[in-house]
Design a protein around this motif. Structure first.
Motif, short mmCIF file in Angstrom:
data_model
loop_
_atom_site.label_atom_id
_atom_site.label_comp_id
_atom_site.label_asym_id
_atom_site.label_seq_id
_atom_site.Cartn_x
_atom_site.Cartn_y
_atom_site.Cartn_z
N ILE A 58 0.81 -1.22 0.00
CA ILE A 58 0.00 0.00 0.00
C ILE A 58 0.85 1.26 0.00
N GLY A 59 2.12 1.14 0.40
CA GLY A 59 2.92 2.35 0.50
C GLY A 59 4.41 2.07 0.57
N GLN A 76 0.13 5.54 10.00
CA GLN A 76 0.67 4.29 10.54
C GLN A 76 2.10 4.06 10.07
N ILE A 77 2.36 4.36 8.80
CA ILE A 77 3.72 4.20 8.27
C ILE A 77 4.68 5.12 9.02
N LEU A 78 4.31 6.39 9.17
CA LEU A 78 5.19 7.33 9.85
C LEU A 78 5.38 6.94 11.31
N ASN A 79 4.33 6.52 12.00
CA ASN A 79 4.47 6.05 13.38
C ASN A 79 5.43 4.86 13.47
N SER A 80 5.33 3.93 12.53
CA SER A 80 6.23 2.78 12.53
C SER A 80 7.67 3.21 12.30
N ALA A 126 -5.55 4.68 -3.81
CA ALA A 126 -6.70 3.90 -3.35
C ALA A 126 -6.71 3.72 -1.83
N TYR A 127 -5.55 3.92 -1.20
CA TYR A 127 -5.44 3.72 0.25
C TYR A 127 -5.23 5.02 1.01
N GLN A 128 -5.24 6.14 0.31
CA GLN A 128 -5.01 7.42 0.97
C GLN A 128 -6.24 7.86 1.76
N ASN A 129 -5.99 8.75 2.73
CA ASN A 129 -7.04 9.31 3.58
C ASN A 129 -7.74 8.24 4.42
N ARG A 130 -7.00 7.17 4.75
CA ARG A 130 -7.54 6.10 5.59
C ARG A 130 -6.64 5.82 6.78
N ASN A 152 11.28 10.08 1.53
CA ASN A 152 10.15 9.78 0.67
C ASN A 152 9.13 9.00 1.49
N ILE A 153 7.88 9.34 1.35
CA ILE A 153 6.79 8.56 1.94
C ILE A 153 5.59 8.72 1.01
N ALA A 154 4.97 7.59 0.68
CA ALA A 154 3.83 7.64 -0.24
C ALA A 154 2.91 6.46 0.00
#
Length: 153
Positions: free
Chosen positions: A50-51, A82-86, A73-77, A67-69
């Motif tokens: 998803i990212g 979650q990626i940044l927290n991880s 289809a999975y944005q705004n959810r 870079n983070i993306a």
């Protein structure tokens, strides 16, 4: 946010997800300048990619989010959060003290990072004009200056 969806990050070496990387940075040559000496993480949710996120060590205590993306289809959810927290947890485990990120001087990315507590540290005037052959627009405005944001971990 899909609270029952857990994002798992795994390191990738080679076979990079260029389609995702270029969602955050439209210049493949710019990405290539940092990708190969950085840690690239693929974000999966229920085995579906998803990212992506890329962090680069500036020194033993300071890292930069290059870079983070997330696929549209999975944005705004909540997946980007979650990626940044991880990533923040990964960096804390590495005993890092600071995470920096460069972003445009306006737009949704700036708000996204500020929600996490990132603060403006410096301004790189004309960064997007000097480093990209094609202009970058968001909401009808051209990005010109880059803000360097800093988060103390």
């Amino acid at each position: 946010m899909d609270t029952n969806m857990f994002v798992e990050l795994t390191v990738v070496n080679g076979n990079y997800p260029w389609d995702l990387l270029m969602l955050a940075d439209p210049s493949k040559s710019a990405i290539e300048k940092y990708l190969y000496d950085s840690d690239c993480y693929i974000a999966r949710c229920n085995e579906v990619v998803i990212g992506v996120a890329v962090i680069k060590s500036q020194d033993s205590e300071v890292y930069e989010l290059m870079n983070i993306a997330v696929f549209p289809a999975y944005q705004n959810r909540g997946y980007g959060s979650q990626i940044l927290n991880s990533l923040i947890e990964i960096l804390k485990n590495k005993q890092a003290n600071v995470l920096e990120v460069g972003t445009g001087s306006f737009g949704y990315q700036l708000k996204f990072y500020q929600k996490f507590g990132f603060r403006v540290d410096q301004i790189k005037t004309n960064f997007f004009l000097d480093n990209y052959s094609e202009p970058i627009f968001e909401d009808g405005l051209q990005h010109k200056d880059m803000l360097i944001l800093r988060l103390t971990l």
